[in-house]
Design an enzyme around this catalytic site. Structure first.
Site, PDB file in Angstrom:
ATOM      1  CE  LYS A  51     -14.267  14.277-116.233  1.00 28.98           C
ATOM      2  NZ  LYS A  51     -13.293  15.215-117.207  1.00 28.98           N
TER       3      LYS A  51
ATOM      4  CG  HIS B  30     -15.995  17.910-124.132  1.00 30.59           C
ATOM      5  ND1 HIS B  30     -15.490  16.830-124.840  1.00 30.59           N
ATOM      6  CD2 HIS B  30     -15.670  17.566-122.821  1.00 30.59           C
ATOM      7  CE1 HIS B  30     -14.736  15.800-124.175  1.00 30.59           C
ATOM      8  NE2 HIS B  30     -15.028  16.361-122.907  1.00 30.59           N
TER       9      HIS B  30
ATOM     10  CG  ASN C 133     -16.743  10.142-117.937  1.00 32.93           C
ATOM     11  OD1 ASN C 133     -17.424   9.716-118.986  1.00 32.93           O
ATOM     12  ND2 ASN C 133     -15.555  10.847-117.735  1.00 32.93           N
TER      13      ASN C 133
END
Length: 448
Positions: free
Chosen positions: A117, A188, A140
């Protein structure tokens, strides 16, 4: 949004939390800040914002009660008792990206996925700039999204945002003009509570999209390939992949767009690795979705050499190439990096696997030259790879590179792509990558 005179609580005071505070104050709110940590800069924050009520350390369950709205920093666990109590009291809780979407008035392109990303976000920003657009890039990656909003004057013509699962989990009505989910691999899971919840958070990127919006998906990834049945009606789906019936694909050593024909020869791409070919295809589809011309897309693809610590070539010594893929913090990223380089490989693996299943590494490493393991879960990886290839345990990055250099033969690649997070031994993945490059220089006497 009308914050004037409202009581706003900001949960978390990291980089994004501070952008939330600045934005809320700029919009006229009365603010309280709460963070579970005892921050070293607490005194400085109190001096800088004398009218803000700060609370650091253990949070009482009633710390957020009485607020009109809670702004939640990404990464702060939403099951904290104080946040659960606030929800029970009917207080709305949103994150920085949801707030950004409610304020911004120009088109947003949003990119998420377990891997790639940052590359796609940066590359799309380069395509927009090549087209002469005033595009603001962040989220982010780099600048927090809220800090991209101008305090005065016109907004950028386009926002390009990288979004994490933490940020997306707190989104409700966030509405990008175009979005992409590049892939999904276990990551995560300790925070989200499982793979299904992790995937559901990523899917928040399109939940408020509608007619005329574009969603770009990876046709080769099982998770993203199964998403079309869940996408709102009217959203235009665009797929990238290997087959020539995709909207973006490769054929005859060319990057191709089904709607526009051949785009660029693969040998003109500075980005290395098959996964970066996928990233280039995804970026091109997003660019076309917001009417960036082909000339600008081609220019950016020719000039963009990639981001630091993402399969970055470091040095070639005695016929052995050294690559820094420290951003390979999960299994999917490492498997893609391995597939993007010719073997044999000497892998440097390990760190904090965060409970992820790394068993696919066993088959991926079969036939490679060897592996060096280090960090918290190094012993687990060593046991996993036993009998598949030679494995050496190291207690530092320097000793890992020394062992890799001794193991490698002419024509091999030494690849740091740990499949694990870095914070058990390093400040972050950038620190890990810098230490790898320094170790290569120390061991071989050469560095790029």
């Amino acid at each position: 949004m009308d914050f004037n005179g409202k009581k706003i609580c900001i949960a978390g005071m990291g980089k994004t939390g501070q952008s939330l505070l600045r934005t809320a104050l700029r919009l006229g709110a009365h603010c309280r800040v709460a963070d579970t940590r005892l921050l070293e800069d607490a005194a400085d924050l109190r001096q800088r914002y004398p009218d803000v009520d700060f609370h650091f350390g253990d949070l009482p369950e009633d710390v957020f009660l009485g607020a009109d709205l809670i702004l939640l920093s990404p990464g702060l666990i939403p099951t904290l008792p104080a946040l659960l109590r606030a929800r029970q009291a009917g207080i709305e809780i949103i994150g920085d990206i949801e707030l950004f979407g409610r304020i911004a008035r120009t088109p947003i392109v949003a990119i998420t996925g377990s891997n790639g990303k940052s590359t796609v976000t940066t590359l799309l920003g380069e395509m927009a700039h090549a087209a002469g657009l005033h595009a603001a890039v962040g989220g982010n990656l780099g600048t927090p999204a809220l800090d991209l909003l101008p305090e005065t004057g016109p907004e950028p013509e386009l926002y390009v945002l990288e979004l994490s699962s933490f940020q997306l989990a707190a989104c409700q009505r966030f509405h990008p003009r175009a979005a992409a989910i590049l892939n999904l691999s276990p990551d995560h899971l300790d925070w989200h509570g499982g793979y299904t919840a992790y995937g559901s958070a990523k899917a928040h990127i399109f939940q408020a999209m509608g007619a005329g919006d574009t969603l770009v998906l990876n046709a080769e990834d099982p998770f993203t390939a199964a998403l079309p049945d869940h996408v709102p009606a009217g959203v235009q789906l665009r797929f990238f992949g290997r087959a020539d019936d995709r909207d973006a694909y490769t054929a005859d050593d060319q990057l191709c767009l089904r709607a526009d024909g051949p785009l660029l020869a693969l040998d003109q791409l500075l980005l290395r690795g098959g996964h970066n070919t996928e990233n280039a295809l995804a970026a091109a589809l997003l660019a076309r979705a917001v009417d960036i011309p082909l000339t600008a897309i081609r220019q950016a693809l020719r000039n963009f050499s990639g981001l630091p610590h993402r399969l970055a070539w470091i040095a070639e010594v005695n016929g052995v190439n050294y690559y820094d893929d420290s951003k390979g913090t999960n299994l999917g990223a490492t498997l893609k990096a391995m597939s993007g380089l010719p073997g044999p490989l000497v892998m440097i693996l390990g760190g904090d696997a965060k409970g992820a299943d790394l068993s696919p590494l066993r088959e991926a490493c079969r036939g490679q030259r060897g592996a060096i393991v280090l960090g918290k879960d190094g012993p687990q990886i060593a046991a996993l790879l036993a009998g598949v290839l030679p494995v050496h345990a190291a207690d530092s990055m320097l000793s890992a590179v020394q062992a890799a250099a001794e193991m490698a033969q002419r024509g091999d690649q030494v690849l740091l792509s740990p499949a694990c997070a870095s914070t058990d031994m390093f400040t972050d993945y950038q620190d890990r990558g810098r230490q790898f490059a320094a170790a290569v220089q120390t061991v071989t006497g050469r560095v790029a």
